[in-house]
Motif scaffolding. Structure first.
Motif, PDB file in Angstrom:
ATOM      1  N   PRO A 292      47.132  18.741 -54.324  1.00 43.65           N
ATOM      2  CA  PRO A 292      46.601  17.505 -54.926  1.00 43.65           C
ATOM      3  C   PRO A 292      45.082  17.491 -55.015  1.00 43.65           C
ATOM      4  O   PRO A 292      44.511  16.747 -55.817  1.00 43.65           O
ATOM      5  CB  PRO A 292      47.110  16.406 -53.977  1.00 43.65           C
ATOM      6  CG  PRO A 292      47.314  17.107 -52.667  1.00 43.65           C
ATOM      7  CD  PRO A 292      47.748  18.514 -53.008  1.00 43.65           C
ATOM      8  N   ILE A 293      44.418  18.300 -54.195  1.00 49.01           N
ATOM      9  CA  ILE A 293      42.964  18.396 -54.230  1.00 49.01           C
ATOM     10  C   ILE A 293      42.573  19.494 -55.219  1.00 49.01           C
ATOM     11  O   ILE A 293      43.038  20.637 -55.107  1.00 49.01           O
ATOM     12  CB  ILE A 293      42.398  18.695 -52.837  1.00 49.01           C
ATOM     13  CG1 ILE A 293      42.828  17.604 -51.843  1.00 49.01           C
ATOM     14  CG2 ILE A 293      40.873  18.791 -52.882  1.00 49.01           C
ATOM     15  CD1 ILE A 293      42.405  17.887 -50.415  1.00 49.01           C
ATOM     16  N   LYS A 294      41.740  19.162 -56.174  1.00 53.53           N
ATOM     17  CA  LYS A 294      41.326  20.098 -57.209  1.00 53.53           C
ATOM     18  C   LYS A 294      39.971  20.705 -56.863  1.00 53.53           C
ATOM     19  O   LYS A 294      39.217  20.150 -56.068  1.00 53.53           O
ATOM     20  CB  LYS A 294      41.247  19.392 -58.565  1.00 53.53           C
ATOM     21  CG  LYS A 294      42.578  18.798 -59.012  1.00 53.53           C
ATOM     22  CD  LYS A 294      43.660  19.849 -59.126  1.00 53.53           C
ATOM     23  CE  LYS A 294      44.982  19.244 -59.569  1.00 53.53           C
ATOM     24  NZ  LYS A 294      46.060  20.262 -59.657  1.00 53.53           N
ATOM     25  N   PRO A 295      39.658  21.875 -57.431  1.00 51.88           N
ATOM     26  CA  PRO A 295      38.332  22.487 -57.192  1.00 51.88           C
ATOM     27  C   PRO A 295      37.202  21.554 -57.620  1.00 51.88           C
ATOM     28  O   PRO A 295      37.326  20.795 -58.586  1.00 51.88           O
ATOM     29  CB  PRO A 295      38.373  23.757 -58.045  1.00 51.88           C
ATOM     30  CG  PRO A 295      39.827  24.074 -58.183  1.00 51.88           C
ATOM     31  CD  PRO A 295      40.527  22.749 -58.226  1.00 51.88           C
ATOM     32  N   CYS A 296      36.114  21.646 -56.889  1.00 51.36           N
ATOM     33  CA  CYS A 296      34.981  20.738 -57.111  1.00 51.36           C
ATOM     34  C   CYS A 296      33.817  21.392 -57.833  1.00 51.36           C
ATOM     35  O   CYS A 296      32.951  20.679 -58.370  1.00 51.36           O
ATOM     36  CB  CYS A 296      34.489  20.190 -55.768  1.00 51.36           C
ATOM     37  SG  CYS A 296      35.753  19.353 -54.800  1.00 51.36           S
ATOM     38  N   PHE A 297      33.743  22.719 -57.841  1.00 52.60           N
ATOM     39  CA  PHE A 297      32.587  23.416 -58.415  1.00 52.60           C
ATOM     40  C   PHE A 297      33.074  24.552 -59.306  1.00 52.60           C
ATOM     41  O   PHE A 297      34.203  25.053 -59.161  1.00 52.60           O
ATOM     42  CB  PHE A 297      31.673  23.980 -57.323  1.00 52.60           C
ATOM     43  CG  PHE A 297      31.185  22.950 -56.343  1.00 52.60           C
ATOM     44  CD1 PHE A 297      30.087  22.163 -56.637  1.00 52.60           C
ATOM     45  CD2 PHE A 297      31.833  22.774 -55.134  1.00 52.60           C
ATOM     46  CE1 PHE A 297      29.641  21.209 -55.743  1.00 52.60           C
ATOM     47  CE2 PHE A 297      31.396  21.826 -54.228  1.00 52.60           C
ATOM     48  CZ  PHE A 297      30.296  21.039 -54.532  1.00 52.60           C
ATOM     49  N   TYR A 298      32.188  24.943 -60.211  1.00 53.63           N
ATOM     50  CA  TYR A 298      32.418  26.141 -61.023  1.00 53.63           C
ATOM     51  C   TYR A 298      31.487  27.238 -60.530  1.00 53.63           C
ATOM     52  O   TYR A 298      30.270  27.036 -60.418  1.00 53.63           O
ATOM     53  CB  TYR A 298      32.148  25.878 -62.497  1.00 53.63           C
ATOM     54  CG  TYR A 298      32.296  27.117 -63.351  1.00 53.63           C
ATOM     55  CD1 TYR A 298      33.556  27.573 -63.727  1.00 53.63           C
ATOM     56  CD2 TYR A 298      31.181  27.841 -63.769  1.00 53.63           C
ATOM     57  CE1 TYR A 298      33.704  28.711 -64.505  1.00 53.63           C
ATOM     58  CE2 TYR A 298      31.320  28.977 -64.542  1.00 53.63           C
ATOM     59  CZ  TYR A 298      32.579  29.404 -64.906  1.00 53.63           C
ATOM     60  OH  TYR A 298      32.722  30.540 -65.654  1.00 53.63           O
ATOM     61  N   GLN A 299      32.069  28.373 -60.221  1.00 51.43           N
ATOM     62  CA  GLN A 299      31.283  29.493 -59.689  1.00 51.43           C
ATOM     63  C   GLN A 299      31.735  30.787 -60.352  1.00 51.43           C
ATOM     64  O   GLN A 299      32.923  31.127 -60.357  1.00 51.43           O
ATOM     65  CB  GLN A 299      31.465  29.587 -58.175  1.00 51.43           C
ATOM     66  CG  GLN A 299      30.722  30.762 -57.541  1.00 51.43           C
ATOM     67  CD  GLN A 299      30.737  30.694 -56.022  1.00 51.43           C
ATOM     68  OE1 GLN A 299      30.055  29.880 -55.422  1.00 51.43           O
ATOM     69  NE2 GLN A 299      31.530  31.550 -55.396  1.00 51.43           N
ATOM     70  N   ASN A 300      30.775  31.497 -60.903  1.00 48.74           N
ATOM     71  CA  ASN A 300      31.035  32.783 -61.540  1.00 48.74           C
ATOM     72  C   ASN A 300      29.758  33.607 -61.447  1.00 48.74           C
ATOM     73  O   ASN A 300      28.753  33.281 -62.083  1.00 48.74           O
ATOM     74  CB  ASN A 300      31.447  32.601 -62.998  1.00 48.74           C
ATOM     75  CG  ASN A 300      31.810  33.916 -63.661  1.00 48.74           C
ATOM     76  OD1 ASN A 300      31.948  34.946 -62.994  1.00 48.74           O
ATOM     77  ND2 ASN A 300      31.971  33.899 -64.968  1.00 48.74           N
ATOM     78  N   PHE A 301      29.787  34.645 -60.627  1.00 45.97           N
ATOM     79  CA  PHE A 301      28.587  35.449 -60.422  1.00 45.97           C
ATOM     80  C   PHE A 301      28.186  36.230 -61.671  1.00 45.97           C
ATOM     81  O   PHE A 301      27.057  36.733 -61.739  1.00 45.97           O
ATOM     82  CB  PHE A 301      28.791  36.418 -59.254  1.00 45.97           C
ATOM     83  CG  PHE A 301      28.839  35.737 -57.914  1.00 45.97           C
ATOM     84  CD1 PHE A 301      27.700  35.168 -57.371  1.00 45.97           C
ATOM     85  CD2 PHE A 301      30.019  35.670 -57.200  1.00 45.97           C
ATOM     86  CE1 PHE A 301      27.741  34.542 -56.138  1.00 45.97           C
ATOM     87  CE2 PHE A 301      30.074  35.039 -55.968  1.00 45.97           C
ATOM     88  CZ  PHE A 301      28.928  34.466 -55.437  1.00 45.97           C
ATOM     89  N   GLU A 302      29.080  36.350 -62.644  1.00 46.04           N
ATOM     90  CA  GLU A 302      28.738  37.081 -63.866  1.00 46.04           C
ATOM     91  C   GLU A 302      27.715  36.326 -64.704  1.00 46.04           C
ATOM     92  O   GLU A 302      27.036  36.929 -65.538  1.00 46.04           O
ATOM     93  CB  GLU A 302      30.002  37.324 -64.700  1.00 46.04           C
ATOM     94  CG  GLU A 302      31.028  38.222 -64.018  1.00 46.04           C
ATOM     95  CD  GLU A 302      30.475  39.606 -63.731  1.00 46.04           C
ATOM     96  OE1 GLU A 302      29.659  40.092 -64.530  1.00 46.04           O
ATOM     97  OE2 GLU A 302      30.870  40.196 -62.708  1.00 46.04           O
TER      98      GLU A 302
END
Length: 333
Positions: free
Chosen positions: A127-137
């Motif tokens: 029920p808890i969704k991701p809070c951040f977008y992270q992509n080292f590319e």
């Protein structure tokens, strides 16, 4: 003196250059070779000059290979097929991105023009969704390695806080009066793990991604305090909830196993402090090469505040409330 006896006004003596012995010998050889040459007989009995004496390399005629119409048509067809395959590949990539964008928009997971959050990586049924977008590319290659190191430092920081909870629990089992340390260790783990991620890892991630001067300054301000916290945690002041050196050494006389566990955690806190100082220097060196400055940070902050929709709504609400209050007072008067 014979040169002075001659008459300078006398006619010069005619000298025949062909009477020279070397010239006469050469002309006689040419005459002998030409005497035996008959151009109509096809047979030459005279002396010939070898080819090697005249030229060291034979003359080569460069022939130009002209492409036949059939080969030219085949090459043109191959180019057209290659271009068509490239266009089809680009069209498929555009269709895939458009489909993903429509799916995100339809599901309500992301607003138009934004990227879907993927951190922390949680299962879909959660029920808890991701809070951040992270992509080292999306980080430039010059800063990507440093950014990953900062992420690994945050992971090591969180692991050390968790081990600190276990060490304080072991200490609490040997001494019932140390419940304060155990309770504070739980609080530090719950509080400092997300705060560290939001307050100093995400700013340095944004700074490397968009070359933001404001993010750099915010990171330096918070990370300096984080280094100070690491030092305090490694010292281990009693009743502060940190399994540091002072607290672990004081347990040596009562329980050796618990003291060893606490010393290990104290060593981890010390490693956090050392790694933080090293990475702080590395980030500062890269920051100086980006051309960031405090003036740019102020400009970015002012632009970010003025263009923030929440700030604009709050300012509009405050102005409306003030105007209504002033109008009400005037109406009462």
């Amino acid at each position: 003196m014979s040169g002075f006896d001659s008459n300078p006004f006398a006619d010069p003596v005619d000298v025949n250059p062909f009477q020279d012995a070397s010239v006469t010998q050469a002309t006689s050889r040419v005459a002998e070779s030409l005497a035996g040459y008959n151009p109509f007989s096809g047979d030459y009995s005279g002396t010939t000059i070898p080819v090697s004496a005249t030229s060291s390399q034979p003359a080569v005629l460069q022939t130009s290979v002209e492409q036949t119409p059939k080969a030219a048509a085949a090459a043109a067809q191959a180019d057209l097929v290659k271009q068509q395959e490239e266009l089809e590949r680009k069209a498929a990539e555009l269709d895939r991105r458009e489909q993903e964008f429509q799916n995100r928009t339809a599901s309500g997971n992301a607003a138009p023009g934004t990227k879907e959050n993927n951190w922390p990586p949680l299962p879909k049924f959660s029920p808890i969704k991701p809070c951040f977008y992270q992509n080292f590319e999306e980080i430039p290659e010059d800063y990507r390695r440093t950014c990953k190191r900062m992420y690994y430092l945050w992971m090591f920081h969180s692991s050390t806080l968790f081990l600190n909870v276990l060490a304080c629990l072991a200490y609490f089992t040997t001494d019932q009066n140390r419940g304060v340390d155990f309770g504070l260790s739980i609080l530090w783990f719950i509080l400092f793990t997300p705060v560290a991620f939001v307050c100093w890892y995400r700013p340095v991630y944004k700074a490397f991604r968009s070359d933001s001067s404001f993010s750099f300054f915010f990171f330096f301000f918070v990370f300096f305090m984080q280094v100070a916290v690491y030092i305090i945690q490694s010292v281990g002041i009693p009743s502060w909830g940190n399994s540091g050196w002072i607290l672990s050494i004081s347990v040596l006389g009562t329980n050796l196993a618990v003291a060893v566990i606490m010393m290990v955690v104290a060593g981890f806190f010390t490693m956090n402090a050392v790694l933080a100082v090293i990475l702080l220097k590395i980030v500062h060196a890269k920051y100086r090469r980006t051309g960031a400055s405090f003036t740019k940070a102020q400009e970015e902050f002012s632009k970010g505040v003025l263009t923030n929709r929440n700030f604009q709504n709050a300012a509009a609400s405050a102005a409306t409330s003030a105007a209504q209050g002033a109008f009400g007072q005037n109406h009462q008067n």
